[in-house]
Design an enzyme around this catalytic site. Structure first.
Site, PDB file in Angstrom:
ATOM      1  N   GLY A  44       0.801  -1.093  -0.049  1.00  0.00           N
ATOM      2  CA  GLY A  44       0.084  -0.031   0.035  1.00  0.00           C
ATOM      3  C   GLY A  44       0.836   1.154  -0.095  1.00  0.00           C
ATOM      4  O   GLY A  44       1.773   1.373  -0.434  1.00  0.00           O
ATOM      5  N   LEU A  45       0.245   2.565   0.299  1.00  0.00           N
ATOM      6  CA  LEU A  45       0.973   3.629   0.748  1.00  0.00           C
ATOM      7  C   LEU A  45       2.335   3.479   1.273  1.00  0.00           C
ATOM      8  O   LEU A  45       3.363   3.880   0.917  1.00  0.00           O
ATOM      9  CB  LEU A  45       0.360   4.828   1.107  1.00  0.00           C
ATOM     10  CG  LEU A  45      -0.724   5.046   0.149  1.00  0.00           C
ATOM     11  CD1 LEU A  45      -1.477   6.476   0.739  1.00  0.00           C
ATOM     12  CD2 LEU A  45      -0.366   5.626  -1.100  1.00  0.00           C
ATOM     13  N   ALA A  46       2.379   2.998   2.640  1.00  0.00           N
ATOM     14  CA  ALA A  46       3.414   2.827   3.340  1.00  0.00           C
ATOM     15  C   ALA A  46       4.570   1.631   2.635  1.00  0.00           C
ATOM     16  O   ALA A  46       5.893   2.008   2.338  1.00  0.00           O
ATOM     17  CB  ALA A  46       3.350   2.437   4.608  1.00  0.00           C
ATOM     18  N   GLY A  47       3.976   0.538   2.410  1.00  0.00           N
ATOM     19  CA  GLY A  47       5.064  -0.448   1.516  1.00  0.00           C
ATOM     20  C   GLY A  47       5.477  -0.068   0.239  1.00  0.00           C
ATOM     21  O   GLY A  47       6.727  -0.263  -0.064  1.00  0.00           O
ATOM     22  N   HIS A 276     -15.403   5.348  12.727  1.00  0.00           N
ATOM     23  CA  HIS A 276     -15.455   6.356  11.731  1.00  0.00           C
ATOM     24  C   HIS A 276     -17.177   6.837  11.807  1.00  0.00           C
ATOM     25  O   HIS A 276     -17.871   5.764  11.548  1.00  0.00           O
ATOM     26  CB  HIS A 276     -15.229   6.143  10.328  1.00  0.00           C
ATOM     27  CG  HIS A 276     -15.083   7.069   9.538  1.00  0.00           C
ATOM     28  ND1 HIS A 276     -15.845   8.048   8.939  1.00  0.00           N
ATOM     29  CD2 HIS A 276     -13.962   7.476   8.728  1.00  0.00           C
ATOM     30  CE1 HIS A 276     -15.416   8.828   8.158  1.00  0.00           C
ATOM     31  NE2 HIS A 276     -14.175   8.972   7.926  1.00  0.00           N
ATOM     32  N   ARG A 347     -13.218  12.313  14.965  1.00  0.00           N
ATOM     33  CA  ARG A 347     -14.245  11.172  14.609  1.00  0.00           C
ATOM     34  C   ARG A 347     -14.673  10.559  15.881  1.00  0.00           C
ATOM     35  O   ARG A 347     -15.911  10.237  15.834  1.00  0.00           O
ATOM     36  CB  ARG A 347     -13.224  10.132  13.815  1.00  0.00           C
ATOM     37  CG  ARG A 347     -12.994  10.608  12.484  1.00  0.00           C
ATOM     38  CD  ARG A 347     -12.111   9.775  11.556  1.00  0.00           C
ATOM     39  NE  ARG A 347     -11.977  10.230  10.315  1.00  0.00           N
ATOM     40  CZ  ARG A 347     -11.223   9.627   9.421  1.00  0.00           C
ATOM     41  NH1 ARG A 347     -10.528   8.676   9.663  1.00  0.00           N
ATOM     42  NH2 ARG A 347     -11.121  10.163   7.965  1.00  0.00           N
ATOM     43  N   LEU A 458      -3.044   8.767   5.518  1.00  0.00           N
ATOM     44  CA  LEU A 458      -2.277   8.692   3.985  1.00  0.00           C
ATOM     45  C   LEU A 458      -0.911   9.408   4.301  1.00  0.00           C
ATOM     46  O   LEU A 458      -0.046   9.199   3.824  1.00  0.00           O
ATOM     47  CB  LEU A 458      -2.942   9.535   2.835  1.00  0.00           C
ATOM     48  CG  LEU A 458      -4.407   8.898   2.530  1.00  0.00           C
ATOM     49  CD1 LEU A 458      -5.051   9.543   1.516  1.00  0.00           C
ATOM     50  CD2 LEU A 458      -4.527   7.158   2.228  1.00  0.00           C
TER      51      LEU A 458
END
Length: 655
Positions: A44-47, A276, A347, A458
């Site tokens: 994903g974004l981190a990996g 959420h 939230r 993100l």
């Protein structure tokens, strides 16, 4: 293992800590990097960002994802935006304000140094993504546009309509693809990590056992594979699917983090889960997941329920609709209770407020578990075209699922499990309590405290992947330049593979009568009722015993069809749910131990007269890091005391 946790936070002023640390950290010569192997679990974004960065730097990288493509990582589901302290709106934003908002939003339960670093590098993320071609929204003059998210009073959220996660992931994927093509990254699709392999460190005896590889399973062929490396980076996301129903992709799981936990990586604050407030209400027992509607909708949508209970009952019975309730009879309860922040409270606050109204009988769907999110007022103020330009794809998604036109009828929303602030404990370098094993993004605990502000997931994923771990991993790997390749024909790999094969063989030979989902649903129901939006001592104590019984029944009665050497999604689920059943108990233990309310952890015994979270800073201003002591034994609690030198700990107020 020592009970003392070393966060390895550098000395010095908070504002200079990260830049000074980078200038002093040990390095790996560019000519040596090609001889060092790194495994990245999750793309994903981190990996994806980490694997692309490692490849660009010259390391030899193996990247694994259980999806058919990195483009299918759950990061794609993020809608509303990404935070950064650019202050393009000239409304008073700064690195310090982003830092402070994040600390406050997390209810003073996060680590100061990590959060300030996150705020610092947030500015670089936007430049990086623009250079990759991410189509952020722009103002008329050409500047990047911003909007507000919950818990802040500035506009710092960059966005690409309601597709921000998708567009950012495509940017990271393009960088990753470049390295795959260059040969620095080898991509393993449809592979799932089954275990992490530890070995004695031959270069530095003081490090003891270190991470030297993983056992992975090819999900198409069923083949068990051995992969070695000098370091392993977990970027496998959160564990929200322990609740069965969540906004997470159905394949999202805890297995990589959990296997690391059982090998000695501490699990921190597992009870910190985020509910959420802006999700579609559940429609029945047939559902396998829930749908998120972006928090960005709370910029212009107003949340309300009827003031009169008889109106709410009439709506629940189908005798009235929202259009039958005049403005004077509408309770805009967030604006009433929190005038300073209104619909843009954090939230956890918004979720509890919605639950309170619905529990009091003012819900607006058949089950009484929904509130309205109304765009009538925004359409009157801005016009339908302006609303469509900002939220059009989200409105289309809602209409397809709910079969109602949100331009004409208010959306119905209700809180749902979305994100996990807890996760694998890491130090300032993002290294776990196992040397050589790192954790990035949602699967670590480090940046959000007890509640995550919207649009910060993100930000953390890309910060960790692009701007933090590429520096910090070098300090660890600098001692491995003479190690050479790590062999896989060792007793440690033999034992790990043997254990995995035995578990697979057990599932396929067990003569049970109930499906994996049967047990997952039962676990999820207990977790939602007793460890969800509200918790109490009695419920948590009972939940621990109930989960033990479900787990015992699971190992006796689960039925897994198919074979090991074929595509077998039921086997995949069984392996994951076995881990969820153990994690659920730890989450309840963590929640039971924390005799206070903070952020997403709301103990009913600890609340103010106005129903807000009541912290106990004297006794619980610490990270709870749990050490595995056996499935049937109580885990050992280790505490990392939280020290605040730059902010004052005080009761959160959004009024």
């Amino acid at each position: 293992m020592s009970s003392k946790l070393n966060s390895n936070i550098p000395k010095g002023d908070l504002r200079d800590k990260w830049s000074q640390y980078k200038s002093e950290i040990a390095l790996v010569n560019p000519a040596n990097k090609r001889h060092i192997d790194i495994i990245v679990i999750g793309t994903g974004l981190a990996g994806g960002a980490a694997a692309a960065s490692f490849g660009e730097m010259g390391y030899s990288v193996k990247a694994f994802c259980f999806q058919d493509s990195p483009r299918r990582a759950h990061s794609i589901a993020a809608q509303g935006g990404i935070n950064a302290a650019k202050n393009y709106q000239n409304d008073g934003d700064s690195v310090y304000r982003l830092f402070y908002d994040t600390i406050k939003g997390g209810d003073y339960r996060s680590r100061e140094a990590n959060v300030h670093r996150l705020a610092e590098v947030s500015r670089n993320i936007i430049d990086q993504c623009v250079a990759q071609g991410v189509p952020f929204a722009r103002e008329y003059g050409g500047y990047l546009d911003n909007r507000s998210f919950g818990g802040v009073q500035v506009k710092r959220t960059f966005y690409a309509k309601g597709q921000t996660g998708q567009q950012l992931l495509l940017g990271a994927y393009s960088a990753l693809s470049r390295q795959i093509n260059a040969g620095t990254v080898k991509m393993y699709h449809r592979h799932e990590m089954m275990d992490v392999v530890l070995m004695d460190d031959t270069t530095d005896a003081k490090r003891g056992k270190v991470a030297r590889g993983v056992i992975a399973r090819n999900l198409i062929t069923g083949e068990i594979e051995r992969h070695s490396a000098h370091a392993v980076v977990l970027a496998s996301g959160g564990y929200g699917n322990v609740f069965f129903l969540s906004t997470n992709a159905m394949g999202s799981n805890v297995t990589a983090s959990w296997k690391a936990y059982k090998k000695g990586a501490f699990m921190a604050n597992p009870c910190y889960t985020q509910i959420h407030p802006t999700c579609l209400p559940r429609s029945g027992d047939h559902q396998a997941k829930l749908t998120l509607m972006s928090e960005s909708l709370r910029n212009d949508g107003r949340v309300w329920v009827p003031k009169k209970k008889e109106d709410a009952i009439a709506i629940q019975q189908g005798k009235k609709t929202a259009l039958d309730i005049p403005d004077a009879d509408r309770d805009f309860y967030l604006e009433r209770r929190y005038p300073a922040f209104g619909n843009l409270v954090p939230r956890d606050v918004a979720s509890r407020a919605a639950k309170e109204r619905c529990d009091a009988g003012y819900g607006v769907n058949g089950t009484g578990e929904a509130v309205y999110l109304d765009f009538k007022y925004a359409i009157e103020r801005m016009g339908a075209k302006a609303v469509e330009s900002k939220y059009g794809n989200l409105f289309q998604m809602y209409e397809k699922i709910a079969a109602e036109d949100p331009y004409k009828m208010p959306m119905k929303i209700y809180p749902a499990v979305h994100y996990t602030m807890g996760g694998t404990w890491v130090d300032y370098n993002l290294m776990t309590t196992i040397p050589g094993l790192f954790a990035t993004g949602e699967c670590n605990f480090s940046d959000h405290g007890a509640n995550r502000l919207g649009a910060s997931a993100l930000m953390q994923g890309l910060a960790d992947g692009y701007f933090v771990i590429p520096y910090t991993i070098g300090g660890y790997l600098s001692k491995d330049i003479r190690t050479g390749s790590i062999p896989t024909d060792t007793p440690e790999f033999d034992e790990a593979e043997k254990t995995i094969k035995e578990r697979i063989n057990f599932f396929l030979s067990n003569k049970g009568s109930k499906s994996v989902d049967y047990f997952h649903r039962k676990l999820g129901n207990i977790m939602w009722e007793e460890c969800g939006m509200a918790r109490n001592e009695k419920g948590l104590t009972q939940a621990i015993e109930d989960i033990k019984k479900i787990r015992a029944d699971f190992w006796k009665e689960v039925l897994v069809p198919g074979k090991a050497d074929e595509y077998n999604p039921e086997l995949d689920k069984a392996l994951r749910v076995a881990d969820f059943l153990e994690l659920g108990e730890l989450m309840c233990r963590d929640a039971l131990n924390r005799n206070e309310s903070c952020g997403g952890h709301f103990r009913e015994e600890y609340q103010t007269e106005e129903g807000e979270a009541l912290r106990d800073d004297e006794n619980f201003a610490y990270v709870a890091a749990w050490e595995f002591k056996g499935v049937d034994n109580k885990p050992e609690l280790h505490k990392e005391e939280l020290v605040y030198d730059n902010v004052e700990m005080k009761q959160r107020s959004y009024k």
